[in-house]
Structure formats: C-alpha cells, structure tokens
Scaffold this active site. Sequence first.
Site, PDB file in Angstrom:
ATOM      1  N   CYS A 138       0.839  -1.201   0.000  1.00  0.00           N
ATOM      2  CA  CYS A 138       0.000   0.000   0.000  1.00  0.00           C
ATOM      3  C   CYS A 138       0.873   1.250   0.000  1.00  0.00           C
ATOM      4  O   CYS A 138       1.783   1.379   0.816  1.00  0.00           O
ATOM      5  CB  CYS A 138      -0.898  -0.012   1.229  1.00  0.00           C
ATOM      6  SG  CYS A 138      -1.901   1.480   1.399  1.00  0.00           S
ATOM      7  N   GLY A 186      -4.957   6.140   5.791  1.00  0.00           N
ATOM      8  CA  GLY A 186      -5.064   5.967   7.232  1.00  0.00           C
ATOM      9  C   GLY A 186      -5.800   4.714   7.657  1.00  0.00           C
ATOM     10  O   GLY A 186      -6.491   4.062   6.875  1.00  0.00           O
ATOM     11  N   GLU A 187      -5.611   4.376   8.929  1.00  0.00           N
ATOM     12  CA  GLU A 187      -6.301   3.247   9.543  1.00  0.00           C
ATOM     13  C   GLU A 187      -7.374   3.838  10.472  1.00  0.00           C
ATOM     14  O   GLU A 187      -7.058   4.335  11.552  1.00  0.00           O
ATOM     15  CB  GLU A 187      -5.294   2.387  10.318  1.00  0.00           C
ATOM     16  CG  GLU A 187      -5.899   1.355  11.253  1.00  0.00           C
ATOM     17  CD  GLU A 187      -7.005   0.497  10.630  1.00  0.00           C
ATOM     18  OE1 GLU A 187      -6.840   0.009   9.498  1.00  0.00           O
ATOM     19  OE2 GLU A 187      -8.050   0.336  11.280  1.00  0.00           O
ATOM     20  N   SER A 220     -13.318   0.513   6.951  1.00  0.00           N
ATOM     21  CA  SER A 220     -12.386  -0.538   6.560  1.00  0.00           C
ATOM     22  C   SER A 220     -11.207  -0.558   7.530  1.00  0.00           C
ATOM     23  O   SER A 220     -10.677   0.485   7.887  1.00  0.00           O
ATOM     24  CB  SER A 220     -11.893  -0.262   5.137  1.00  0.00           C
ATOM     25  OG  SER A 220     -11.029  -1.292   4.700  1.00  0.00           O
ATOM     26  N   SER A 243      -9.638  -5.948   5.993  1.00  0.00           N
ATOM     27  CA  SER A 243      -8.590  -6.172   5.003  1.00  0.00           C
ATOM     28  C   SER A 243      -7.812  -7.419   5.393  1.00  0.00           C
ATOM     29  O   SER A 243      -6.868  -7.359   6.172  1.00  0.00           O
ATOM     30  CB  SER A 243      -7.665  -4.948   4.952  1.00  0.00           C
ATOM     31  OG  SER A 243      -8.395  -3.840   4.494  1.00  0.00           O
ATOM     32  N   LEU A 244      -8.206  -8.550   4.845  1.00  0.00           N
ATOM     33  CA  LEU A 244      -7.606  -9.823   5.263  1.00  0.00           C
ATOM     34  C   LEU A 244      -6.368 -10.133   4.421  1.00  0.00           C
ATOM     35  O   LEU A 244      -5.280 -10.308   4.946  1.00  0.00           O
ATOM     36  CB  LEU A 244      -8.643 -10.946   5.158  1.00  0.00           C
ATOM     37  CG  LEU A 244      -8.270 -12.224   5.881  1.00  0.00           C
ATOM     38  CD1 LEU A 244      -8.257 -12.028   7.389  1.00  0.00           C
ATOM     39  CD2 LEU A 244      -9.220 -13.371   5.515  1.00  0.00           C
ATOM     40  N   HIS A 245      -6.525 -10.243   3.134  1.00  0.00           N
ATOM     41  CA  HIS A 245      -5.436 -10.402   2.154  1.00  0.00           C
ATOM     42  C   HIS A 245      -4.672 -11.717   2.209  1.00  0.00           C
ATOM     43  O   HIS A 245      -3.896 -12.021   1.300  1.00  0.00           O
ATOM     44  CB  HIS A 245      -4.443  -9.231   2.208  1.00  0.00           C
ATOM     45  CG  HIS A 245      -5.080  -7.892   2.032  1.00  0.00           C
ATOM     46  ND1 HIS A 245      -5.938  -7.607   0.996  1.00  0.00           N
ATOM     47  CD2 HIS A 245      -5.014  -6.758   2.766  1.00  0.00           C
ATOM     48  CE1 HIS A 245      -6.360  -6.349   1.097  1.00  0.00           C
ATOM     49  NE2 HIS A 245      -5.826  -5.812   2.165  1.00  0.00           N
ATOM     50  N   ASN A 319      -3.480  -2.942  -7.205  1.00  0.00           N
ATOM     51  CA  ASN A 319      -3.133  -1.734  -7.948  1.00  0.00           C
ATOM     52  C   ASN A 319      -1.650  -1.466  -7.776  1.00  0.00           C
ATOM     53  O   ASN A 319      -1.111  -1.620  -6.682  1.00  0.00           O
ATOM     54  CB  ASN A 319      -3.950  -0.551  -7.427  1.00  0.00           C
ATOM     55  CG  ASN A 319      -5.420  -0.718  -7.734  1.00  0.00           C
ATOM     56  OD1 ASN A 319      -5.811  -0.901  -8.887  1.00  0.00           O
ATOM     57  ND2 ASN A 319      -6.254  -0.692  -6.706  1.00  0.00           N
ATOM     58  N   CYS A 362      -7.591   1.889  -4.743  1.00  0.00           N
ATOM     59  CA  CYS A 362      -7.202   1.351  -3.445  1.00  0.00           C
ATOM     60  C   CYS A 362      -5.693   1.263  -3.317  1.00  0.00           C
ATOM     61  O   CYS A 362      -5.029   0.665  -4.158  1.00  0.00           O
ATOM     62  CB  CYS A 362      -7.738  -0.054  -3.260  1.00  0.00           C
ATOM     63  SG  CYS A 362      -9.501  -0.152  -3.334  1.00  0.00           S
TER      64      CYS A 362
HETATM   65  N1  SAH Z   1      -6.382   1.085   6.598  1.00  0.00           N
HETATM   66  C1  SAH Z   1      -7.665   0.602   6.176  1.00  0.00           C
HETATM   67  C2  SAH Z   1      -8.359   1.469   5.146  1.00  0.00           C
HETATM   68  C3  SAH Z   1      -7.594   1.929   3.913  1.00  0.00           C
HETATM   69  S1  SAH Z   1      -7.197   0.903   2.558  1.00  0.00           S
HETATM   70  C4  SAH Z   1      -7.539  -0.803   5.655  1.00  0.00           C
HETATM   71  O1  SAH Z   1      -6.434  -1.250   5.409  1.00  0.00           O
HETATM   72  O2  SAH Z   1      -8.553  -1.486   5.556  1.00  0.00           O
HETATM   73  C5  SAH Z   1      -8.551   0.353   1.662  1.00  0.00           C
HETATM   74  C6  SAH Z   1      -8.328  -1.023   1.038  1.00  0.00           C
HETATM   75  O3  SAH Z   1      -7.370  -1.003  -0.046  1.00  0.00           O
HETATM   76  C7  SAH Z   1      -7.772  -2.004   2.045  1.00  0.00           C
HETATM   77  O4  SAH Z   1      -8.442  -3.220   1.931  1.00  0.00           O
HETATM   78  C8  SAH Z   1      -6.324  -2.137   1.583  1.00  0.00           C
HETATM   79  O5  SAH Z   1      -5.735  -3.311   2.034  1.00  0.00           O
HETATM   80  C9  SAH Z   1      -6.474  -2.087   0.084  1.00  0.00           C
HETATM   81  N2  SAH Z   1      -5.217  -1.844  -0.631  1.00  0.00           N
HETATM   82  C10 SAH Z   1      -4.107  -1.245  -0.182  1.00  0.00           C
HETATM   83  N3  SAH Z   1      -3.155  -1.201  -1.126  1.00  0.00           N
HETATM   84  C11 SAH Z   1      -3.688  -1.772  -2.223  1.00  0.00           C
HETATM   85  C12 SAH Z   1      -3.195  -2.003  -3.544  1.00  0.00           C
HETATM   86  N4  SAH Z   1      -1.976  -1.629  -3.900  1.00  0.00           N
HETATM   87  N5  SAH Z   1      -4.024  -2.617  -4.415  1.00  0.00           N
HETATM   88  C13 SAH Z   1      -5.270  -2.986  -4.059  1.00  0.00           C
HETATM   89  N6  SAH Z   1      -5.792  -2.771  -2.829  1.00  0.00           N
HETATM   90  C14 SAH Z   1      -5.003  -2.196  -1.912  1.00  0.00           C
END
Ligand code: SAH
Length: 369
Positions: A138, A186-187, A220, A243-245, A319, A362
């Site tokens: 991110c 931000g978180e 989120s 945001s699990l991933h 992204n 995102c």
């Molecule tokens: N901090 C919070 C809110 C912001 S991010 C969170 O993490 O949930 C919003 C979403 O975009 C989150 O699910 C994050 O993991 C995702 N995200 C971050 N970087 C990304 C990227 N490069 N490509 C796709 N999604 C991404």
Amino acid sequence: MTAEKTERPLLQFAAPRRAKPARHLADLSMAERRAAVTELGEKAFRADQLSRHYFERLTGDVAAMTDLSAGARERLGVLLPPLLTPVREMTSDGGTTRKTLWRLFDGALVESVLMRYPDRATICVSSQAGCGMNCPFCATGQAGLTRNMSTAEIVEQVVSGARALANNEVPGGPGRISNVVFMGMGEPMANYKAVIGAVRRMVEPAPDGLGISARGVTVSTVGLVPAIGKLAAEGLPVTLALSLHAPDDELRDTLVPINTRWKVAEVLDAAWSYAATTKRRVSIEYALIKDINDQEWRADLLGKLVRNKLVHVNLIPLNPTPGSKWTASRPEDERAFVRRLQFHGVPVTVRDTRGREIDGACGQLAAAE
Ligand code: SAH
C-alpha cells in the site's frame, strides 16, 4: 534524553503530537453546538440555523448566511474555520471519478476520491495523514503516519463532495452522496474517537448531520480487534470491511503486519461478532497479488474460514504502487480464485479498479504534491 537513531517501527499506533486543527461545527454534537453558540454570546437556536446552512445547504461561508445579522455572522464565523484547502484535482472516467489532494492547516496532505455511478455516488475519505500500519503493498503505508485527522477534517471531505454533486459539477446532473467508505489514507480504527464522531455527523439526520444512511457507510480496517468490538457496541449499523489479504498467519504476518498482534482466527472472530451484533454482512477485502496470495489452495482455505458466515468477499486486483515489485494476478488465476470461493458457497465479487489512471484506486493514495 539521549539521541539515538530510530528506525520506523513496524507498527505505529500513537500519532505524533502535533498542534490540533481549529474546532469546527462538525466536531460538535448538536448539544455541544448550542453550548458553543451560547458561549459566543448568541441564542442557542443559532446552532440550528448554522447547522442547516452547513449540513443541509452545504454552505461553509458565514458571509453567505444572510439570515444572520452582521454581528452574529462575525461571532459565529469562528465555528466554521477553513480546514481543507484544495491543492490539486484529477479526474478520470469522463469526470465521474475525481481525486482531490487537500492541504490541512499544518501542511499535512491527504486525499479523497469521489466516484459517481449511475445509481449511487461514493466518496472515499481519509482518516489519517499517512498511516502507521505499514502494509508493504500500500502506497500510504510506505509513508508512515503524520497525524490523526479531526472529526471535522474527515466530515469536510464528505461535505465538499456533496457540494460538488449538488452544484452539478460532476457529470450526471445534480446528485447526492449515498455512500462513504473509509478506504482513503489511514487506519480508521487507530483514530477511533474522531472517526466515530465523523460517522455520527454523517448519519445523523439534518440539521444535526448529513443524513446519509448508516448502511451506506463502510469502515475498513486492517483488524484492530479491540476497536472492532467497540464499534459493534456503538449501535451504528455501518458496514465493516476487514482487510484480510491472506487466510494463513504466515503470509498475513508479512502482508498486514498487525497480524503479528492479532491473528487471522482472532480477527475473523471479531468480524463474526460484529456481524452477529449489527446483523450487517461483513466485507472481507482481499487484494489479489500475483504468485503471492492468489493460489487455489489459499482460496480453498479462505473459503473454509468464511463459508456459512454473514460475509461477502471483495477481491481487489492489486493496484500498482511505486517501489513495489508486486502486481495483479493473472486473469486465469483470478478466475480460479473466484471459482473456488463460489464452490464453498461464498458470495464474492471482484472490485473495479476505478481511478487507477489517476493513482486514486485502493492503496494508491500517497498525497504527494
Ligand atoms: N487502513 C484501512 C483502510 C484503507 S485501505 C484498511 O487497510 O482497511 C482500503 C483497502 O485497499 C484495504 O483493503 C487495503 O488493504 C487495500 N489496498 C491497499 N493497497 C492496495 C493495492 N496496492 N491494491 C489494491 N488494494 C489495496
């Protein structure tokens, strides 16, 4: 004190101490507004008048409030200090996606993204300048945390988007904001108090707030477990996005470093409790990263963890961000991932990549000038 060289910590919870932005109408509940107006030597009902101007007519300029005397305008003006200054605007999708870079009073930079669809308009807002959660894929996470935003700084992003829609500045005719997602910089759960205040201002009916349906608001989070529990108890039926991933701790420890504190099982438990309390479907966010987390066996593991729950899985093609070697999954791997989840009966969608060309999708918000 000894001066020692410090590296940026893995996780930054506490925001650096900085001067606070000025107090604004949107920081206050209606009762607090009445008290503030009285303190300024005006009758309490002026709080309602001011609130109608700001939350209903979306006017932030006291000079335009001609139903107030010149004296009242001058005294009440202190409750509407300018908080966000636009630095740059970028649009794509024929003007229906619009990213704004804002400068805050102290020079900190944040971004918000307005996305208009045929049937709805969503604004993606920032809750912190920067972020302390350090997720390596991110762009925001790479910059570290500058500071927490105030309630009014968060609300002002929504008001400004609402104003642009009301003034017919976005193709599609005059419109309103139907959805707010805390998916900008931000978180949100690391700036809990200000975020809850902002959610209240968004969902309270006018003149107290903007009157947006709580169901249209999504918070989120990377998974701050105690804060998820607190949010469930607020009685605000907002949508929770997690945001699990990754479905396994080994990988999630590296992709979402907060996992070193609260593991996959714990954070999913918190999500299921949230769903049970609020009756709201939890959204599981999963960025598909080529050859990192997109294997079929991980889809199976995810499917087993979330099946039969009040859940929706939102897959996000990764992204691109500067300095990261990772990229989005191959189309065939994405399709296979979707199929495995469907096999387990899990509702799943793949998110569109609106705003990619303007680094507004995102994880791309870096707020650089
Ligand atoms: N901090 C919070 C809110 C912001 S991010 C969170 O993490 O949930 C919003 C979403 O975009 C989150 O699910 C994050 O993991 C995702 N995200 C971050 N970087 C990304 C990227 N490069 N490509 C796709 N999604 C991404």
